[in-house]
Design a protein around this motif. Structure first.
Motif, PDB file in Angstrom:
ATOM      1  N   SER A  14     -23.458 -19.802 -36.445  1.00 51.02           N
ATOM      2  CA  SER A  14     -22.529 -19.245 -35.466  1.00 51.02           C
ATOM      3  C   SER A  14     -23.113 -19.025 -34.073  1.00 51.02           C
ATOM      4  CB  SER A  14     -21.943 -17.938 -36.001  1.00 51.02           C
ATOM      5  OG  SER A  14     -22.951 -17.047 -36.355  1.00 51.02           O
ATOM      6  N   GLU A 512     -16.744 -19.885 -23.381  1.00 45.26           N
ATOM      7  CA  GLU A 512     -16.240 -19.189 -24.565  1.00 45.26           C
ATOM      8  C   GLU A 512     -17.328 -18.923 -25.592  1.00 45.26           C
ATOM      9  OE1 GLU A 512     -12.555 -19.682 -27.772  1.00 45.26           O
ATOM     10  OE2 GLU A 512     -12.902 -21.171 -26.194  1.00 45.26           O
ATOM     11  N   GLU A 513     -18.224 -19.890 -25.808  1.00 41.77           N
ATOM     12  CA  GLU A 513     -19.263 -19.722 -26.825  1.00 41.77           C
ATOM     13  C   GLU A 513     -20.237 -18.611 -26.455  1.00 41.77           C
ATOM     14  OE1 GLU A 513     -19.036 -20.972 -29.579  1.00 41.77           O
ATOM     15  OE2 GLU A 513     -17.617 -22.608 -29.318  1.00 41.77           O
ATOM     16  N   ARG A 516     -18.558 -15.224 -27.073  1.00 41.31           N
ATOM     17  CA  ARG A 516     -18.544 -14.862 -28.493  1.00 41.31           C
ATOM     18  C   ARG A 516     -19.838 -14.176 -28.918  1.00 41.31           C
ATOM     19  NH1 ARG A 516     -15.478 -16.566 -32.354  1.00 41.31           N
ATOM     20  NH2 ARG A 516     -17.270 -16.955 -33.700  1.00 41.31           N
ATOM     21  N   VAL A 520     -16.958 -11.105 -30.667  1.00 45.11           N
ATOM     22  CA  VAL A 520     -16.231 -12.106 -31.440  1.00 45.11           C
ATOM     23  C   VAL A 520     -14.734 -11.901 -31.286  1.00 45.11           C
ATOM     24  CG1 VAL A 520     -15.779 -12.952 -33.774  1.00 45.11           C
ATOM     25  CG2 VAL A 520     -18.117 -12.426 -33.083  1.00 45.11           C
ATOM     26  N   ARG A 608     -17.305 -25.715 -37.374  1.00 45.73           N
ATOM     27  CA  ARG A 608     -17.502 -24.660 -36.377  1.00 45.73           C
ATOM     28  C   ARG A 608     -16.197 -23.926 -36.110  1.00 45.73           C
ATOM     29  NH1 ARG A 608     -19.229 -26.192 -30.359  1.00 45.73           N
ATOM     30  NH2 ARG A 608     -21.096 -26.953 -31.404  1.00 45.73           N
ATOM     31  N   GLN A 609     -15.114 -24.660 -36.021  1.00 51.08           N
ATOM     32  CA  GLN A 609     -13.824 -24.022 -35.785  1.00 51.08           C
ATOM     33  C   GLN A 609     -13.432 -23.109 -36.937  1.00 51.08           C
ATOM     34  OE1 GLN A 609     -12.039 -24.091 -32.990  1.00 51.08           O
ATOM     35  NE2 GLN A 609     -13.600 -25.391 -32.038  1.00 51.08           N
ATOM     36  N   SER A 611     -15.482 -21.370 -38.796  1.00 45.91           N
ATOM     37  CA  SER A 611     -16.319 -20.163 -38.814  1.00 45.91           C
ATOM     38  C   SER A 611     -16.142 -19.298 -37.574  1.00 45.91           C
ATOM     39  CB  SER A 611     -17.794 -20.556 -38.935  1.00 45.91           C
ATOM     40  OG  SER A 611     -18.222 -21.294 -37.790  1.00 45.91           O
ATOM     41  N   ARG A 612     -15.363 -19.738 -36.614  1.00 42.86           N
ATOM     42  CA  ARG A 612     -15.235 -19.006 -35.350  1.00 42.86           C
ATOM     43  C   ARG A 612     -14.733 -17.572 -35.517  1.00 42.86           C
ATOM     44  NH1 ARG A 612     -15.359 -21.422 -30.496  1.00 42.86           N
ATOM     45  NH2 ARG A 612     -13.863 -19.926 -29.670  1.00 42.86           N
TER      46      ARG A 612
END
Length: 703
Positions: A14, A512-513, A516, A520, A608-609, A611-612
């Protein structure tokens, strides 16, 4: 041990896009610079599997996520299935984590990362080779030799961590007041830290004394020949680590240390925990001479530890104030002289202990039945004993860093061996909590954003202290890397943490990353609708509130005071920001284009999407709970359902000899006894023995 090591493996995909992605704080692609060398030369000079990413159609960011995913699957599989706890799998995990460590930069350069790499390499030597087995590997004659390295690693970790507290000349460690500051100034405290901070000063000082005893004196018992002394050392180390877990978030470090401490136990003691103890302890009187001498030596050791503690730390009960006074009763010169005198003898103690294990293993090889199997056991013993002795030799270089005069006395060949393997992190130096920071208050960086330079809104992090009314978080075994580095950044000028400028730049861009990593949950981030136009950072001092402090509404956990500006007000295109980015080499460069149609990149992006929405602790604890549930269901499924268990699982009754063989001679004796019992009219019935010699024996009926 193998299952525990896989639990400690902290590979979670993540945070990587925000930390190391193309739009992350420190893009990993900048570390892997193409130099025109061949693949093998690149792997030799900079060992990481990420060199293979272009061959798989991946950029560096997706390559890191692939390595993380492989690590998670391998660790989780080993956690569930015993055959996967194999030397080859631990080698794979070690290579994966080393590959990430090489490009991790400041976010992965912690001592517990080095400890995990070294422990993982030792697991390769200790774990059996089940995946390629062609004969049972339940027991190997050389197991004690390789397992000794785990004990040696634990000794180096604990002894060095205790020594550096005094060699650093930190006044709080020498004044025994370190813990009066530690609980509120550590990186990410837990709610338990607030309660520990309220304890009286005399108890805090006594706790420092206990820490010195557990870290400096008790580790000498790791090599004690008396079993109960090693058990005492084990429970002392576990007690210290459990207390640290309750008061601080140190990710997987404390659990990994407890795993290493299991090297002090034997099968008999672990069998008692599991209800599988094989020994039947019968008290004998009078006791043997060996038992008497062992008891006397054990009591003498405890007495010496108590005497040494009283003398070195001036322990004295103050009956009037009803407290325990303590103070350091030696000088820095006396301590360094003692350390110089004992460093090389400790190396000799380790060598003698290892030599005993090697000789014991050689004797076990000689006892193996069959010429071929004896030769095979001896060959394995020779290989693993040589590897263990080599590991011990190169570990002396980082161990003797505690006294550079002793380090200089080592054979030059040992230094050359260490330099040859240093980049692989197979051995490392340790020394935790060297100096106590935040004596005048916990320094904390608070970020603020604004649209008009008039109204400023604080940016709250998920884990580090910010809002004084929010309770400290509990995140272990996850380590929020950004929150930890924010703590280090607050200790000096922002120029000492170049990544902070890049972090501010990404927030201004609204990446955005990176956001996070801060929150989150987008609803908790105040600029989720659009990025702030301006960002600045203020430096505060934080303190825990006292138990007697009261306030209207919910009681705050912290109180704080602004100190100064930490980072100036900047915006996108600001010359000051552009200058800092250029100075640290953090300006954006055009990255390589991804292949949009390749299957592997699309698969990784889809994962990845998925687990976002989940935070790091949620992912880790979900995996642990799933593994625990599977293991529990498996254990319940093995239990017999009603009635008595099958006869072949019954062991011999107490007082009867264990039936081992089912051999011809034993069968003749049983038939003869049955015939005599039948002739005497005792009516005794015997069941036929199965192939393992287990049977159901009747009881004699009284006439």
């Amino acid at each position: 041990m193998y299952r525990a090591v896989t639990r400690c493996h902290p590979l979670s995909p993540s945070p990587f896009p925000g930390l190391y992605g193309r739009d992350g704080i420190l893009p990993a692609r900048k570390v892997l610079r193409l130099s025109g060398k061949g693949l093998w030369e690149q792997l030799r000079d900079f060992p990481t599997l990420l060199w293979l990413s272009p061959h798989l159609g991946l950029d560096t960011e997706l390559g890191m996520e692939l390595l993380c995913l492989l690590g998670v699957l391998a660790s989780f599989g080993a956690l569930l299935f015993e055959p996967l706890r194999d030397s080859l799998l631990f080698a794979l995990l070690g290579v994966l984590y080393l590959s990430l460590y090489q490009v991790g930069q400041v976010f992965l350069y912690f001592q517990w990362d080095s400890l995990l790499l070294e422990a993982g390499f030792l697991a390769v030597l200790v774990a059996p080779l089940r995946l390629l087995k062609w004969r049972s590997t339940a027991w190997r004659a050389h197991d004690g030799v390789t397992f000794w390295l785990v004990r040696w690693l634990l000794f180096r970790l604990m002894f060095a961590s205790g020594v550096v507290k005094l060699t650093s000349r930190c006044p709080t460690w020498w004044g025994l007041t370190a813990l009066t500051y530690h609980y509120e100034t550590q990186c990410i405290p837990t709610p338990g830290a607030w309660f520990a901070h309220q304890l009286p000063v005399w108890f805090q000082k006594f706790s420092v004394v206990a820490t010195y005893v557990i870290e400096i004196a008790v580790p000498l018992l790791f090599f004690a020949p008396i079993r109960r002394l090693r058990l005492f050392a084990f429970y002392s180390q576990v007690l210290l680590q459990v207390l640290i877990i309750l008061t601080g978030n140190y990710n997987f470090f404390n659990m990994l240390t407890i795993v290493l401490a299991f090297s002090l136990l034997d099968e008999e003691h672990v069998g008692r925990w599991l209800g599988r103890s094989k020994r039947r302890h019968a008290s004998t009187w009078p006791p043997s001479l060996r038992a008497v001498l062992s008891a006397l030596l054990e009591l003498s050791t405890y007495g010496f530890l108590l005497y040494w503690s009283v003398q070195c730390f001036g322990l004295e009960i103050n009956w009037e104030k009803r407290l325990l006074d303590s103070k350091v009763a030696f000088t820095y010169h006396e301590f360094t002289t003692w350390l110089r005198a004992v460093t090389l003898p400790l190396v000799g103690l380790g060598f003698l202990s290892l030599s005993w294990e090697i000789l014991s293993a050689m004797y076990r090889c000689a006892c193996v039945r069959g010429c071929f199997w004896k030769f095979w056991a001896t060959l394995q013993w020779a290989v693993f004993a040589t590897a263990t002795m080599g590991m011990f030799a190169i570990s002396l270089v980082p161990f003797t860093y505690i006294d550079y005069e002793s380090n200089g006395k080592l054979w030059p060949g040992i230094h050359q061996m260490f330099n040859a393997v240093e980049r692989f992190q197979v051995v490392n130096s340790y020394g935790l909590f060297r100096r106590m920071t935040g004596v005048g208050g916990r320094p904390e960086v608070v970020l603020e954003g604004s649209y008009d330079k008039q109204t400023w809104t604080e940016i709250e992090f998920m884990y580090k202290p910010g809002n004084v009314s929010v309770a400290p978080a509990v995140v272990a075994p996850h380590q929020p890397r950004l929150d930890w580095q924010m703590w280090f950044a607050a200790l000096a000028h922002h120029s000492s943490s170049p990544w902070f400028t890049s972090f501010v730049y990404r927030l201004l861009q609204g990446k955005e990353e990176v956001i996070r990593l801060v929150q989150v949950d987008e609803s908790r981030y105040p600029f989720s609708a659009r990025p702030p136009v301006y960002i600045r950072a203020q430096l505060y001092k934080y303190w825990f509130t006292g138990s007697a402090e009261g306030s209207e509404g919910p009681a705050p956990w912290w109180r704080r005071q602004r100190v100064q500006e930490f980072f100036p007000t900047v915006s996108l295109g600001d010359p000051a920001l552009e200058s800092l980015l250029g100075q640290h080499g953090l300006k954006d460069k055009t990255p390589l284009k991804r292949s949009a149609d390749a299957l592997l990149p699309r698969l990784l992006q889809s994962l990845r999407q998925l687990s976002r929405p989940f935070s790091g602790p949620a992912v880790l604890w979900s995996l642990y709970l799933v593994a625990a549930t599977v293991c529990l269901l498996r254990a319940l499924g093995r239990r017999p359902r009603g009635g008595s268990p099958p006869a072949r699982h019954k062991g011999p009754r107490r007082g009867e000899p264990a039936d081992r063989g089912g051999g011809e001679k034993n069968g003749q004796v049983r038939r003869k006894e049955a015939k005599e019992a039948e002739e005497k009219g005792e009516g005794r019935a015997r069941g036929a023995a199965d192939g393992h010699g287990d049977g159901v024996r009747g009881t004699k009926k009284k006439k």
